[in-house]
Write a protein that holds these residues in place. Structure first.
Motif, PDB file in Angstrom:
ATOM      1  N   GLY A   1     -17.238  15.933  10.459  1.00 47.41           N
ATOM      2  CA  GLY A   1     -16.785  14.685   9.841  1.00 47.41           C
ATOM      3  C   GLY A   1     -15.921  13.856  10.778  1.00 47.41           C
ATOM      4  O   GLY A   1     -14.917  14.328  11.294  1.00 47.41           O
TER       5      GLY A   1
ATOM      6  N   GLY B   1      -3.490   9.514   1.276  1.00 50.90           N
ATOM      7  CA  GLY B   1      -4.551  10.458   1.659  1.00 50.90           C
ATOM      8  C   GLY B   1      -4.804  10.496   3.159  1.00 50.90           C
ATOM      9  O   GLY B   1      -4.896  11.573   3.751  1.00 50.90           O
TER      10      GLY B   1
ATOM     11  N   ILE C   1     -14.253  14.064   0.523  1.00 50.67           N
ATOM     12  CA  ILE C   1     -14.156  14.553  -0.859  1.00 50.67           C
ATOM     13  C   ILE C   1     -15.404  15.323  -1.292  1.00 50.67           C
ATOM     14  O   ILE C   1     -15.330  16.207  -2.134  1.00 50.67           O
TER      15      ILE C   1
ATOM     16  N   PHE D   1       4.752   1.113   6.090  1.00 50.02           N
ATOM     17  CA  PHE D   1       3.535   0.956   5.289  1.00 50.02           C
ATOM     18  C   PHE D   1       2.741  -0.303   5.653  1.00 50.02           C
ATOM     19  O   PHE D   1       2.429  -1.146   4.813  1.00 50.02           O
TER      20      PHE D   1
HETATM   21  C1  FAD Z   1      -9.661   2.609  -2.702  1.00 49.90           C
HETATM   22  C2  FAD Z   1      -8.959   3.556  -1.780  1.00 49.90           C
HETATM   23  C3  FAD Z   1      -7.777   3.168  -1.183  1.00 49.90           C
HETATM   24  C4  FAD Z   1      -7.077   4.054  -0.348  1.00 49.90           C
HETATM   25  N1  FAD Z   1      -5.910   3.638   0.227  1.00 49.90           N
HETATM   26  C5  FAD Z   1      -5.240   4.473   1.033  1.00 49.90           C
HETATM   27  C6  FAD Z   1      -4.050   4.055   1.682  1.00 49.90           C
HETATM   28  O1  FAD Z   1      -3.589   2.927   1.502  1.00 49.90           O
HETATM   29  N2  FAD Z   1      -3.413   4.935   2.499  1.00 49.90           N
HETATM   30  C7  FAD Z   1      -3.887   6.198   2.719  1.00 49.90           C
HETATM   31  O2  FAD Z   1      -3.260   6.973   3.481  1.00 49.90           O
HETATM   32  N3  FAD Z   1      -5.024   6.620   2.116  1.00 49.90           N
HETATM   33  C8  FAD Z   1      -5.709   5.800   1.292  1.00 49.90           C
HETATM   34  N4  FAD Z   1      -6.858   6.207   0.703  1.00 49.90           N
HETATM   35  C9  FAD Z   1      -7.333   7.580   0.941  1.00 49.90           C
HETATM   36  C10 FAD Z   1      -7.987   7.690   2.309  1.00 49.90           C
HETATM   37  O3  FAD Z   1      -8.959   6.690   2.465  1.00 49.90           O
HETATM   38  C11 FAD Z   1      -8.610   9.072   2.440  1.00 49.90           C
HETATM   39  O4  FAD Z   1      -7.674  10.051   2.063  1.00 49.90           O
HETATM   40  C12 FAD Z   1      -9.013   9.310   3.887  1.00 49.90           C
HETATM   41  O5  FAD Z   1      -9.869   8.310   4.345  1.00 49.90           O
HETATM   42  C13 FAD Z   1      -9.674  10.664   4.013  1.00 49.90           C
HETATM   43  O6  FAD Z   1     -10.079  10.824   5.341  1.00 49.90           O
HETATM   44  P1  FAD Z   1     -10.953  12.065   5.757  1.00 49.90           P
HETATM   45  O7  FAD Z   1     -11.222  11.882   7.209  1.00 49.90           O
HETATM   46  O8  FAD Z   1     -10.310  13.320   5.302  1.00 49.90           O
HETATM   47  O9  FAD Z   1     -12.297  11.938   4.930  1.00 49.90           O
HETATM   48  P2  FAD Z   1     -13.391  10.771   4.965  1.00 49.90           P
HETATM   49  O10 FAD Z   1     -12.795   9.486   5.340  1.00 49.90           O
HETATM   50  O11 FAD Z   1     -14.122  10.866   3.680  1.00 49.90           O
HETATM   51  O12 FAD Z   1     -14.362  11.185   6.155  1.00 49.90           O
HETATM   52  C14 FAD Z   1     -15.297  12.233   6.009  1.00 49.90           C
HETATM   53  C15 FAD Z   1     -16.364  12.084   7.076  1.00 49.90           C
HETATM   54  O13 FAD Z   1     -17.232  13.220   6.999  1.00 49.90           O
HETATM   55  C16 FAD Z   1     -18.583  12.800   7.082  1.00 49.90           C
HETATM   56  N5  FAD Z   1     -19.396  13.817   6.409  1.00 49.90           N
HETATM   57  C17 FAD Z   1     -19.460  14.074   5.094  1.00 49.90           C
HETATM   58  N6  FAD Z   1     -20.303  15.091   4.857  1.00 49.90           N
HETATM   59  C18 FAD Z   1     -20.775  15.493   6.069  1.00 49.90           C
HETATM   60  C19 FAD Z   1     -21.673  16.531   6.481  1.00 49.90           C
HETATM   61  N7  FAD Z   1     -22.278  17.361   5.584  1.00 49.90           N
HETATM   62  N8  FAD Z   1     -21.918  16.668   7.804  1.00 49.90           N
HETATM   63  C20 FAD Z   1     -21.318  15.850   8.717  1.00 49.90           C
HETATM   64  N9  FAD Z   1     -20.469  14.850   8.373  1.00 49.90           N
HETATM   65  C21 FAD Z   1     -20.198  14.690   7.067  1.00 49.90           C
HETATM   66  C22 FAD Z   1     -18.574  11.458   6.355  1.00 49.90           C
HETATM   67  O14 FAD Z   1     -19.693  10.685   6.707  1.00 49.90           O
HETATM   68  C23 FAD Z   1     -17.256  10.869   6.849  1.00 49.90           C
HETATM   69  O15 FAD Z   1     -17.394  10.170   8.059  1.00 49.90           O
HETATM   70  C24 FAD Z   1      -7.587   5.350  -0.116  1.00 49.90           C
HETATM   71  C25 FAD Z   1      -8.800   5.743  -0.717  1.00 49.90           C
HETATM   72  C26 FAD Z   1      -9.476   4.864  -1.536  1.00 49.90           C
HETATM   73  C27 FAD Z   1     -10.777   5.313  -2.162  1.00 49.90           C
END
Ligand code: FAD
Length: 462
Positions: A17, A346, A167, A107
């Motif tokens: 990811g 998040g 997620i 922020f």
């Molecule tokens: C409306 C909204 C507003 C938000 N605002 C904020 C904010 O203001 N501040 C903040 O800190 N957080 C905020 N968040 C939360 C934040 O966006 C997430 O917590 C954060 O982006 C999570 O990052 P991540 O890298 O863990 O996961 P993700 O961003 O979900 O990245 C996961 C990656 O894994 C890849 N993937 C998935 N499955 C596979 C697979 N089987 N094989 C290979 N690749 C795969 C996906 O394509 C993706 O690129 C917000 C969320 C939402 C929905």
């Protein structure tokens, strides 16, 4: 720094990811000279332009994971109009309820895609492998390494696998078993409409002051957030609505391999992939805000016409994973502890995870080197032991804070949407409770926690 992926370093880490968590971890490992590769299912860098805010704990984590992460953020961060969160009674009066100081220039917002693009530039060419959707993991190779099998039929090998796959994490399903309820996020009974409105239209609707900085509009069973992004050229708008019904997906189908990050389209529930967005409309948002003050309704009026997507908010409150690590595989970011977005934490928590993982994996790698080729026992086994200990310590030290966030986020949204027993009437109570929640997120002693984690691992390695 150039890294030889198959060189002498004791561990090769596979990161699944390329979201904010995965890329931050990759940069953190690069900075500590631990070889890695990132496997991302999207075929190329393609992102939705959602706005995101990053708080002071997130900024400290950026510096701790590697200064280049912080530098990437500085390139895209939008200066605050004012260093306050400001909550308005969006229903009755359109008057300010409470202002919370977010720290000096704290922020700051950015477009998530802009931040990710800058982060990816830090990594050496070829370290992010695009078009690699993880299908399964095989752990029984004779040298103790793990094999990752991708949807396109190819595979890759690594000593440590970190699921940063969001997620709908596949790694989580593989770690816990697809039938385990903890493998799947649950509906929070909130959905949202999101849009980036051109600033000239926003100015007409709410005037220069309200468009210049972050505002939140509270009211019964809904709330709105607005803040400027992209150098003030657009206003980020999110309208959250409570939904008393179960989530009714429009259709069922395969997960969309092109989607990434916030662009949530499908989610696995009960082992099936179900659609995670529904069709909505500006009129739908306006009807959820029936009887609200004209300012709040004018903001909803900035949503696009025609069909717009409504996004269900899922989290992992109902069925948490008991641990984020098993053997040499672990989860980080949303894959481990997805919370709703209401406390804006998040992504910051994902970067914090990256600090701990990069630090502890590098420490375990040093432990392997110290053992030398004549080390204690069979090298493959010893390597796995050290890697497993590092991941276990990571899970232990991150569990409480990250699980707390999920419940705290539900509390926050209940405050915004007047779902506590005072129905939003007690502004002092709102001020007290919301301050407590945000301060617990922001005032986190990362250095101390990392130091303690390192000591814990050192204790286990001896
Ligand atoms: C409306 C909204 C507003 C938000 N605002 C904020 C904010 O203001 N501040 C903040 O800190 N957080 C905020 N968040 C939360 C934040 O966006 C997430 O917590 C954060 O982006 C999570 O990052 P991540 O890298 O863990 O996961 P993700 O961003 O979900 O990245 C996961 C990656 O894994 C890849 N993937 C998935 N499955 C596979 C697979 N089987 N094989 C290979 N690749 C795969 C996906 O394509 C993706 O690129 C917000 C969320 C939402 C929905």
């Amino acid at each position: 720094m150039t890294i030889d992926p198959e060189g002498e370093a004791p561990f090769k880490v596979a990161i699944v990811g390329a979201g904010i968590t995965g890329i931050s971890l990759a940069i953190g490992l690069q900075a500590r000279n631990v070889p890695f590769a990132v496997y991302e299912r999207a075929r190329s860098f393609r992102e939705v332009g959602a706005g995101i805010g990053l708080s002071e704990n997130a900024e400290r984590a950026m510096t701790a994971v590697a200064p280049s992460v912080r530098e990437a953020f500085e390139k895209v961060a939008m200066p605050n109009g004012e260093d306050y969160f400001q909550w308005v009674d969006g229903f009755n009066t359109d008057r300010l309820i409470f202002r919370l100081h977010v720290g000096d220039n704290g922020f700051r917002g950015c477009r998530r895609s802009d931040f990710l693009e800058e982060l990816i530039k830090v990594l050496p060419e070829g370290t992010v492998k695009w078009g690699k959707e993880l299908r399964s993991i095989e752990e029984d190779s004779p040298d103790g390494r793990t094999t990752l099998v991708f949807k396109d039929g190819t595979d890759a090998r690594a000593d440590i696998v970190v699921g940063c796959d969001g997620i709908r994490s596949r790694v989580r399903q593989l770690l816990l078993g697809e039938q385990d309820p903890a493998s799947h996020a649950g509906y929070t009974h909130k959905y949202c409409f999101r849009s980036l409105a051109p600033m000239d239209e926003a100015l007409k609707a709410i005037g220069p002051y309200r468009a210049s900085t972050r505002f939140m509009y509270n009211g019964p069973d809904a709330h709105i957030i607005t803040y400027p992004v992209a150098e003030g050229s657009v206003l980020n708008i999110v309208v959250f609505v409570t939904d008393t019904n179960p989530w009714h997906p429009n259709s069922e189908g395969e997960s969309n391999a092109e989607n990434s990050g916030n662009n949530i389209t499908t989610i696995s529930t009960g082992g099936r992939n179900v659609t995670h967005t529904g069709k909505g409309s500006r009129e739908g948002a306006l009807s959820a805000l029936e009887g609200w003050h004209p300012t709040a309704r004018a903001i909803a009026g900035l949503l696009p016409t025609g069909d717009i997507e409504k996004w269900a908010v899922f989290d992992m409150l109902d069925h948490p994973a008991g641990s984020y690590a098993r053997g040499t595989t672990c989860l980080a970011g949303d894959a481990a502890h997805a919370a709703g977005p209401h406390l804006g934490a998040g992504a910051g928590f994902g970067i914090e995870d990256a600090v701990f993982l990069a630090t502890l994996i590098a420490q375990a790698a040093d432990g392997v080197k110290a053992d030398g080729p004549e080390g204690k026992g069979e090298l493959g086994t010893r390597k796995n032991e050290l890697a497993s200990e590092a991941l276990r310590v990571y899970s232990d030290v991150r569990y409480e804070r990250t699980q707390w966030l999920i419940g705290a986020t539900r509390d926050a949204v209940a405050l915004f949407q007047w779902q506590k027993d005072d129905r939003g009437a007690d502004h002092d109570r709102f001020a007290r409770e919301i301050t407590r929640l945000f301060h617990k997120i922001w005032h986190y002693d990362l250095d101390l926690e990392v130091k303690q984690a390192r000591a814990k691992l050192a204790g286990r390695l001896t």
